[in-house]
Motif scaffolding. Structure first.
Motif, PDB file in Angstrom:
ATOM      1  N   PHE A  99       2.515  -9.084   2.401  1.00 50.48           N
ATOM      2  CA  PHE A  99       3.851  -8.673   1.956  1.00 50.48           C
ATOM      3  C   PHE A  99       3.757  -7.968   0.601  1.00 50.48           C
ATOM      4  O   PHE A  99       4.363  -6.916   0.390  1.00 50.48           O
ATOM      5  CB  PHE A  99       4.745  -9.909   1.859  1.00 50.48           C
ATOM      6  N   ASN A 100       2.952  -8.543  -0.285  1.00 48.24           N
ATOM      7  CA  ASN A 100       2.768  -7.933  -1.610  1.00 48.24           C
ATOM      8  C   ASN A 100       1.969  -6.634  -1.531  1.00 48.24           C
ATOM      9  O   ASN A 100       2.237  -5.685  -2.277  1.00 48.24           O
ATOM     10  CB  ASN A 100       2.083  -8.929  -2.552  1.00 48.24           C
ATOM     11  N   GLU A 101       0.984  -6.591  -0.645  1.00 52.55           N
ATOM     12  CA  GLU A 101       0.211  -5.361  -0.470  1.00 52.55           C
ATOM     13  C   GLU A 101       1.100  -4.211   0.024  1.00 52.55           C
ATOM     14  O   GLU A 101       0.860  -3.047  -0.293  1.00 52.55           O
ATOM     15  CB  GLU A 101      -0.939  -5.586   0.509  1.00 52.55           C
ATOM     16  N   PHE A 102       2.119  -4.557   0.789  1.00 51.01           N
ATOM     17  CA  PHE A 102       3.071  -3.558   1.265  1.00 51.01           C
ATOM     18  C   PHE A 102       4.137  -3.212   0.212  1.00 51.01           C
ATOM     19  O   PHE A 102       4.984  -2.346   0.445  1.00 51.01           O
ATOM     20  CB  PHE A 102       3.781  -4.054   2.529  1.00 51.01           C
ATOM     21  N   ASN A 103       4.079  -3.907  -0.920  1.00 57.38           N
ATOM     22  CA  ASN A 103       5.054  -3.684  -2.007  1.00 57.38           C
ATOM     23  C   ASN A 103       6.499  -3.849  -1.536  1.00 57.38           C
ATOM     24  O   ASN A 103       7.377  -3.042  -1.845  1.00 57.38           O
ATOM     25  CB  ASN A 103       4.869  -2.280  -2.607  1.00 57.38           C
ATOM     26  N   LEU A 104       6.751  -4.928  -0.818  1.00 58.47           N
ATOM     27  CA  LEU A 104       8.088  -5.190  -0.293  1.00 58.47           C
ATOM     28  C   LEU A 104       8.873  -6.106  -1.239  1.00 58.47           C
ATOM     29  O   LEU A 104       8.292  -6.917  -1.951  1.00 58.47           O
ATOM     30  CB  LEU A 104       7.982  -5.827   1.095  1.00 58.47           C
ATOM     31  N   PRO A 105      10.209  -6.000  -1.218  1.00 56.48           N
ATOM     32  CA  PRO A 105      11.047  -6.799  -2.119  1.00 56.48           C
ATOM     33  C   PRO A 105      11.231  -8.226  -1.617  1.00 56.48           C
ATOM     34  O   PRO A 105      11.834  -8.456  -0.572  1.00 56.48           O
ATOM     35  CB  PRO A 105      12.379  -6.040  -2.116  1.00 56.48           C
ATOM     36  N   LEU A 106      10.717  -9.176  -2.363  1.00 52.70           N
ATOM     37  CA  LEU A 106      10.695 -10.571  -1.928  1.00 52.70           C
ATOM     38  C   LEU A 106      12.090 -11.177  -1.792  1.00 52.70           C
ATOM     39  O   LEU A 106      12.348 -11.985  -0.893  1.00 52.70           O
ATOM     40  CB  LEU A 106       9.867 -11.404  -2.911  1.00 52.70           C
ATOM     41  N   LYS A 107      13.011 -10.794  -2.664  1.00 52.38           N
ATOM     42  CA  LYS A 107      14.311 -11.449  -2.689  1.00 52.38           C
ATOM     43  C   LYS A 107      15.363 -10.773  -1.799  1.00 52.38           C
ATOM     44  O   LYS A 107      16.529 -11.144  -1.810  1.00 52.38           O
ATOM     45  CB  LYS A 107      14.825 -11.523  -4.125  1.00 52.38           C
ATOM     46  N   SER A 108      14.945  -9.805  -1.023  1.00 52.71           N
ATOM     47  CA  SER A 108      15.885  -9.084  -0.159  1.00 52.71           C
ATOM     48  C   SER A 108      16.173  -9.845   1.121  1.00 52.71           C
ATOM     49  O   SER A 108      15.365 -10.658   1.587  1.00 52.71           O
ATOM     50  CB  SER A 108      15.328  -7.711   0.216  1.00 52.71           C
ATOM     51  N   LYS A 109      17.335  -9.555   1.695  1.00 51.31           N
ATOM     52  CA  LYS A 109      17.620  -9.960   3.062  1.00 51.31           C
ATOM     53  C   LYS A 109      17.146  -8.840   3.986  1.00 51.31           C
ATOM     54  O   LYS A 109      17.007  -7.684   3.573  1.00 51.31           O
ATOM     55  CB  LYS A 109      19.118 -10.207   3.250  1.00 51.31           C
ATOM     56  N   VAL A 110      16.905  -9.180   5.234  1.00 51.98           N
ATOM     57  CA  VAL A 110      16.387  -8.188   6.178  1.00 51.98           C
ATOM     58  C   VAL A 110      17.331  -6.997   6.288  1.00 51.98           C
ATOM     59  O   VAL A 110      16.899  -5.841   6.317  1.00 51.98           O
ATOM     60  CB  VAL A 110      16.175  -8.832   7.567  1.00 51.98           C
ATOM     61  N   LYS A 111      18.644  -7.254   6.310  1.00 49.01           N
ATOM     62  CA  LYS A 111      19.624  -6.174   6.484  1.00 49.01           C
ATOM     63  C   LYS A 111      19.624  -5.196   5.302  1.00 49.01           C
ATOM     64  O   LYS A 111      20.114  -4.068   5.433  1.00 49.01           O
ATOM     65  CB  LYS A 111      21.023  -6.751   6.672  1.00 49.01           C
ATOM     66  N   GLU A 112      19.058  -5.615   4.179  1.00 45.47           N
ATOM     67  CA  GLU A 112      18.998  -4.743   3.003  1.00 45.47           C
ATOM     68  C   GLU A 112      17.748  -3.863   2.991  1.00 45.47           C
ATOM     69  O   GLU A 112      17.611  -3.000   2.125  1.00 45.47           O
ATOM     70  CB  GLU A 112      19.037  -5.607   1.730  1.00 45.47           C
TER      71      GLU A 112
ATOM     72  N   ILE B 276      -1.164   1.420   5.592  1.00 49.84           N
ATOM     73  CA  ILE B 276      -0.884   0.424   6.626  1.00 49.84           C
ATOM     74  C   ILE B 276      -2.078   0.288   7.563  1.00 49.84           C
ATOM     75  O   ILE B 276      -2.485  -0.816   7.929  1.00 49.84           O
ATOM     76  CB  ILE B 276       0.384   0.794   7.413  1.00 49.84           C
ATOM     77  N   ILE B 277      -2.661   1.421   7.954  1.00 50.50           N
ATOM     78  CA  ILE B 277      -3.836   1.407   8.824  1.00 50.50           C
ATOM     79  C   ILE B 277      -4.979   0.632   8.160  1.00 50.50           C
ATOM     80  O   ILE B 277      -5.655  -0.182   8.803  1.00 50.50           O
ATOM     81  CB  ILE B 277      -4.270   2.846   9.159  1.00 50.50           C
ATOM     82  N   ASN B 278      -5.188   0.851   6.860  1.00 50.56           N
ATOM     83  CA  ASN B 278      -6.243   0.127   6.144  1.00 50.56           C
ATOM     84  C   ASN B 278      -5.976  -1.369   6.108  1.00 50.56           C
ATOM     85  O   ASN B 278      -6.898  -2.182   6.264  1.00 50.56           O
ATOM     86  CB  ASN B 278      -6.377   0.678   4.722  1.00 50.56           C
ATOM     87  N   ILE B 279      -4.704  -1.736   5.917  1.00 48.55           N
ATOM     88  CA  ILE B 279      -4.343  -3.158   5.876  1.00 48.55           C
ATOM     89  C   ILE B 279      -4.583  -3.805   7.240  1.00 48.55           C
ATOM     90  O   ILE B 279      -5.110  -4.926   7.330  1.00 48.55           O
ATOM     91  CB  ILE B 279      -2.881  -3.335   5.424  1.00 48.55           C
ATOM     92  N   ILE B 280      -4.214  -3.104   8.324  1.00 46.90           N
ATOM     93  CA  ILE B 280      -4.461  -3.633   9.666  1.00 46.90           C
ATOM     94  C   ILE B 280      -5.963  -3.820   9.899  1.00 46.90           C
ATOM     95  O   ILE B 280      -6.415  -4.869  10.380  1.00 46.90           O
ATOM     96  CB  ILE B 280      -3.849  -2.716  10.736  1.00 46.90           C
ATOM     97  N   LEU B 281      -6.750  -2.807   9.551  1.00 48.73           N
ATOM     98  CA  LEU B 281      -8.202  -2.886   9.738  1.00 48.73           C
ATOM     99  C   LEU B 281      -8.809  -4.043   8.955  1.00 48.73           C
ATOM    100  O   LEU B 281      -9.684  -4.761   9.449  1.00 48.73           O
ATOM    101  CB  LEU B 281      -8.862  -1.572   9.311  1.00 48.73           C
ATOM    102  N   ASN B 282      -8.339  -4.238   7.739  1.00 50.56           N
ATOM    103  CA  ASN B 282      -8.895  -5.282   6.872  1.00 50.56           C
ATOM    104  C   ASN B 282      -8.479  -6.684   7.298  1.00 50.56           C
ATOM    105  O   ASN B 282      -9.072  -7.677   6.847  1.00 50.56           O
ATOM    106  CB  ASN B 282      -8.476  -5.043   5.426  1.00 50.56           C
ATOM    107  N   ASN B 283      -7.477  -6.774   8.162  1.00 51.82           N
ATOM    108  CA  ASN B 283      -6.977  -8.092   8.573  1.00 51.82           C
ATOM    109  C   ASN B 283      -7.115  -8.330  10.076  1.00 51.82           C
ATOM    110  O   ASN B 283      -6.527  -9.261  10.611  1.00 51.82           O
ATOM    111  CB  ASN B 283      -5.521  -8.251   8.145  1.00 51.82           C
ATOM    112  N   PHE B 284      -7.897  -7.497  10.736  1.00 51.86           N
ATOM    113  CA  PHE B 284      -8.150  -7.651  12.168  1.00 51.86           C
ATOM    114  C   PHE B 284      -9.287  -8.633  12.384  1.00 51.86           C
ATOM    115  O   PHE B 284     -10.378  -8.454  11.842  1.00 51.86           O
ATOM    116  CB  PHE B 284      -8.494  -6.290  12.780  1.00 51.86           C
ATOM    117  N   ARG B 285      -9.018  -9.675  13.147  1.00 55.67           N
ATOM    118  CA  ARG B 285     -10.062 -10.650  13.470  1.00 55.67           C
ATOM    119  C   ARG B 285     -10.986 -10.049  14.514  1.00 55.67           C
ATOM    120  O   ARG B 285     -10.552  -9.649  15.595  1.00 55.67           O
ATOM    121  CB  ARG B 285      -9.432 -11.942  13.999  1.00 55.67           C
ATOM    122  N   GLU B 286     -12.258  -9.981  14.230  1.00 58.97           N
ATOM    123  CA  GLU B 286     -13.194  -9.156  14.994  1.00 58.97           C
ATOM    124  C   GLU B 286     -13.376  -9.581  16.444  1.00 58.97           C
ATOM    125  O   GLU B 286     -13.810  -8.778  17.268  1.00 58.97           O
ATOM    126  CB  GLU B 286     -14.551  -9.112  14.289  1.00 58.97           C
TER     127      GLU B 286
END
Length: 228
Positions: free
Chosen positions: A112-125, A164-174
Motif C-alpha cells: 500500500f505504501n509502495e503504491f503511495n496510496l492515502p491511508l486515511k481515505s475511504k474507498v469512495k474517495e 506496478i509491474i515491478n511490484i507484482i514481479l517482486n511479490n510473485f511467489r515462484e
C-alpha cells in the motif's frame, strides 16, 4: 506445486461463452489471458475462483473441484471493487482478515505504501486507478497457490504501470500461478511467461512468450496484431 487442469469446459448464458475449452497450467508462471470483450476471459476466471458452478466439464485446482474449500488456494481480484465503497482502508483490511486466514496485513501495508496510496481515505474517495492499486495489494497479500487478476490496471495511469509491474514481479511467489486478464498486452508483456489467447470461448493460442518471440521474431503485441 500449483496446478490448474481443465477438460472439455463448456459454459453458456443466453449464448455459449466457453466452448469445449481445455487447459493445463503448472506453477511458476505468470500467464496473460488476452482476447476481445465477450471472449470468455472473466467467466473463466470466475469458474477458477469457484464463483460460477453451472458449467459443464472438469475443472481442477490442485486436484480439487473449485468450491468453498479451494478459496484458501485462490486469490481472485474481480474487475470491479467487490466491497462496500463506504469502507475505509482499515475496514477493508479488517474484512480481508476476517474472510481470509492467509491474508498478510503487514505485507498489505508495505505494498500500500509502495503504491503511495492515502491511508486515511475511504474507498469512495479514491480514483479508479487508486482502487486498482489497492486491489492488487490486497490480492498479492494473500498466501495462496493461484492468483487471478481480472483487468487489474485498466484504470491506472500509463506512467504508473511500470512500477506496478515491478511490484507484482517482486511479490510473485515462484511456485504459484498468476493469471492476468487484460487488453493491455504491451503494458504487461514484461511480466509474462506465457500467453493464452481466448476467442469465441476457445483457446486459439497457448505459448510461452519466448516461443512467440523465437518462432515469429516479434513481440507479443505485434504478433497478436498481425495474426488475430
Amino acid at each position: 506445486m500449483s496446478k490448474i487442469e481443465i477438460k472439455n469446459l463448456n459454459m453458456s448464458y443466453k449464448h455459449k461463452v466457453l466452448d469445449n475449452l481445455n487447459l493445463d497450467l503448472e506453477g511458476g508462471q505468470i500467464v496473460g489471458l488476452v482476447g476481445s470483450n465477450g471472449s470468455g476471459k472473466s467467466t473463466l476466471l470466475r469458474i477458477l475462483a469457484g464463483l460460477e458452478m453451472t458449467y459443464k466439464g472438469e475443472v481442477l485446482i490442485n486436484d480439487r473441484k473449485p468450491d468453498y474449500k479451494t478459496y484458501e488456494e485462490v486469490s481472485y481480484q474481480p474487475d470491479k471493487f467487490a466491497l462496500d465503497e463506504k469502507l475505509s482502508v482499515k475496514e477493508v483490511v479488517s474484512t480481508y482478515k476476517t474472510f481470509f486466514k492467509d491474508f498478510d496485513e503487514d505485507k498489505f501495508y508495505k505494498l500500500f505504501n509502495e503504491f503511495n496510496l492515502p491511508l486515511k481515505s475511504k474507498v469512495k474517495e479514491m480514483s479508479k486507478g487508486m482502487r486498482e492499486k489497492m486491489q492488487i495489494a490486497l490480492s498479492l497479500s494473500r498466501n495462496t497457490d493461484i492468483y487471478l487478476l481480472d483487468e487489474p490496471i485498466s484504470g491506472v495511469d500509463p506512467s504508473a504501470r511500470k512500477s506496478i509491474i515491478n511490484i507484482i514481479l517482486n511479490n510473485f511467489r515462484e511456485d504459484s500461478i498468476l493469471i492476468i486478464s487484460t487488453h493491455l498486452i504491451s503494458q504487461i508483456e514484461p511480466l509474462l511467461d506465457r500467453v493464452l489467447f481466448l476467442s469465441d470461448g476457445k483457446i486459439y493460442l497457448n505459448k510461452t512468450v519466448d516461443e512467440i518471440r523465437n518462432e515469429h521474431n516479434m513481440g507479443v503485441e505485434d504478433y497478436f496484431t498481425e495474426v488475430f
